[in-house]
Design a protein around this motif. Sequence first.
Motif, mmCIF file in Angstrom:
data_model
loop_
_atom_site.group_PDB
_atom_site.id
_atom_site.type_symbol
_atom_site.label_atom_id
_atom_site.label_comp_id
_atom_site.label_asym_id
_atom_site.label_seq_id
_atom_site.Cartn_x
_atom_site.Cartn_y
_atom_site.Cartn_z
ATOM 1 N N ALA A 62 0.730 -1.458 -0.034
ATOM 2 C CA ALA A 62 0.020 -0.086 -0.118
ATOM 3 C C ALA A 62 0.744 1.062 -0.047
ATOM 4 O O ALA A 62 0.594 2.030 -0.707
ATOM 5 N N ALA A 63 1.987 1.277 0.828
ATOM 6 C CA ALA A 63 2.939 2.581 0.783
ATOM 7 C C ALA A 63 3.670 2.656 -0.522
ATOM 8 O O ALA A 63 3.741 3.699 -0.902
ATOM 9 N N LEU A 64 3.943 1.414 -1.241
ATOM 10 C CA LEU A 64 4.579 1.861 -2.641
ATOM 11 C C LEU A 64 3.539 2.058 -3.634
ATOM 12 O O LEU A 64 3.945 3.024 -4.287
ATOM 13 N N LEU A 65 2.298 1.578 -3.510
ATOM 14 C CA LEU A 65 1.336 2.154 -4.418
ATOM 15 C C LEU A 65 1.053 3.614 -4.011
ATOM 16 O O LEU A 65 0.958 4.365 -5.204
ATOM 17 N N LEU A 66 0.964 3.948 -2.878
ATOM 18 C CA LEU A 66 0.553 5.410 -2.653
ATOM 19 C C LEU A 66 1.721 6.393 -2.920
ATOM 20 O O LEU A 66 1.356 7.332 -3.604
ATOM 21 N N THR A 67 3.111 5.957 -3.018
ATOM 22 C CA THR A 67 4.031 6.726 -3.336
ATOM 23 C C THR A 67 4.537 6.779 -4.732
ATOM 24 O O THR A 67 5.086 7.725 -5.381
ATOM 25 N N LEU A 68 4.452 5.680 -5.349
ATOM 26 C CA LEU A 68 4.723 5.355 -6.778
ATOM 27 C C LEU A 68 3.543 5.545 -7.866
ATOM 28 O O LEU A 68 3.674 6.121 -9.008
ATOM 29 N N VAL A 69 2.461 4.919 -7.578
ATOM 30 C CA VAL A 69 1.211 4.988 -8.518
ATOM 31 C C VAL A 69 0.384 6.107 -8.302
ATOM 32 O O VAL A 69 -0.258 6.392 -9.512
ATOM 33 N N ARG A 70 -0.016 6.413 -7.021
ATOM 34 C CA ARG A 70 -1.003 7.387 -7.028
ATOM 35 C C ARG A 70 -0.762 8.893 -7.584
ATOM 36 O O ARG A 70 -1.636 9.480 -8.305
#
Length: 155
Positions: A62-70
Amino acid sequence: MDWFAGNPWLAWVGIALVLAAIEAATVSFVFLMLAGGALAAALVSALGAPFPIQVLVGVVAAALLLTLVRPFLTRRFMVAEASRTIGAASLVGRSARVLQTVTENDGRVKLGGETWSARTAGGAMQCQPGQQVRVVSIEGATVIVTGDTTGQKSE
């Protein structure tokens, strides 16, 4: 209940579905990223990882998705310019016609077919009835104007 204990991945999928439903209501791409983390946790759960590892994988994903994808998704799908082209913000930069003398404290202008309260921008001269003015900002229900209208959009 024993069935959930034997299939913890299903609980993670349920959490992901709830988060996806919340995302559908908010459209901020935050809950979608959290749902992605829950799906990652479901995957490692299905592979037999212990619960603490499932939680760790879910949080990291979730942290990676929030920082990279969002950030990419918000740039791609959230149009910041649209908020300036509708409503009162779209009137900034347009010209208006003075109806009642506009001073630093009071006045009225005709803008976009409506009568608005108006004030002159800090230190600007008074604007007389019939004069064209330019809207430089909007503060509540009051337009802030200046007497310079060269090259501006008309009312």
